[in-house]
Design a protein around this motif. Structure first.
Motif, PDB file in Angstrom:
ATOM      1  N   ASP A  34     -11.646 -46.644 -18.332  1.00 47.43           N
ATOM      2  CA  ASP A  34     -12.196 -46.227 -17.042  1.00 47.43           C
ATOM      3  C   ASP A  34     -13.303 -47.164 -16.594  1.00 47.43           C
ATOM      4  O   ASP A  34     -14.101 -47.627 -17.411  1.00 47.43           O
ATOM      5  CB  ASP A  34     -12.774 -44.811 -17.145  1.00 47.43           C
ATOM      6  N   GLU A  56       0.111 -45.601 -14.940  1.00 45.37           N
ATOM      7  CA  GLU A  56      -0.675 -44.562 -14.292  1.00 45.37           C
ATOM      8  C   GLU A  56      -2.084 -44.980 -13.912  1.00 45.37           C
ATOM      9  O   GLU A  56      -3.051 -44.331 -14.300  1.00 45.37           O
ATOM     10  CB  GLU A  56      -0.751 -43.326 -15.201  1.00 45.37           C
ATOM     11  N   TYR A  58      -5.390 -45.044 -11.764  1.00 38.22           N
ATOM     12  CA  TYR A  58      -6.024 -44.063 -10.876  1.00 38.22           C
ATOM     13  C   TYR A  58      -7.123 -44.761 -10.105  1.00 38.22           C
ATOM     14  O   TYR A  58      -7.830 -45.618 -10.652  1.00 38.22           O
ATOM     15  CB  TYR A  58      -6.621 -42.915 -11.694  1.00 38.22           C
ATOM     16  N   GLN A  64      -9.758 -46.882  -3.116  1.00 41.28           N
ATOM     17  CA  GLN A  64      -8.309 -46.982  -2.973  1.00 41.28           C
ATOM     18  C   GLN A  64      -7.948 -48.018  -1.903  1.00 41.28           C
ATOM     19  O   GLN A  64      -8.492 -48.011  -0.807  1.00 41.28           O
ATOM     20  CB  GLN A  64      -7.734 -45.610  -2.590  1.00 41.28           C
TER      21      GLN A  64
END
Length: 118
Positions: A34, A56, A58, A64
């Motif tokens: 992370d 995956e 995130y 974003q």
């Protein structure tokens, strides 16, 4: 195992930086990596995450479409490519690793300062 975050610096708004999170050992397989950031006076924010296998990813809504997380298992390094930087991206960025499915982080890297001038 130690994590080393690097790549921060001073950049103008609209510019790009690439942060690196390098592990001293083979830690990324089966781990979640992370990226966090913390701006002065604000809480720490999880902005991007990736499983060691590369699946995956995130992203927080705030990054974003502008940031991209990737990993290079051969180099035990996770990257955070940051594009279209804004002044509100100014913060100390750090990386952390935890075993997939675990609640607590096993490893933390020191922070690297990113300053975006407007």
């Amino acid at each position: 195992v130690q994590l080393q975050a690097s790549g921060g610096g001073l950049v103008q708004a609209g510019g790009s930086l690439r942060l690196s999170c390098a592990a001293s050992g083979r830690v990324f397989k089966d781990y979640v990596i992370d990226w966090f950031r913390q701006a002065p006076g604000k809480e720490r924010e999880l902005i991007a995450s990736i499983i060691g296998s590369g699946r995956e990813p995130y992203y927080a809504d705030s990054v974003q479409g502008r940031f991209a997380i990737s990993n290079d298992p051969a180099k035990n390094t996770v990257y955070l490519q940051m594009n279209s930087l804004k002044s509100e991206d100014t913060a100390v960025y750090s990386c952390a690793a935890k075993y997939y499915g675990a609640r607590d982080y096993a490893y933390w890297g020191q922070g690297t300062q990113v300053t975006v001038s407007s």
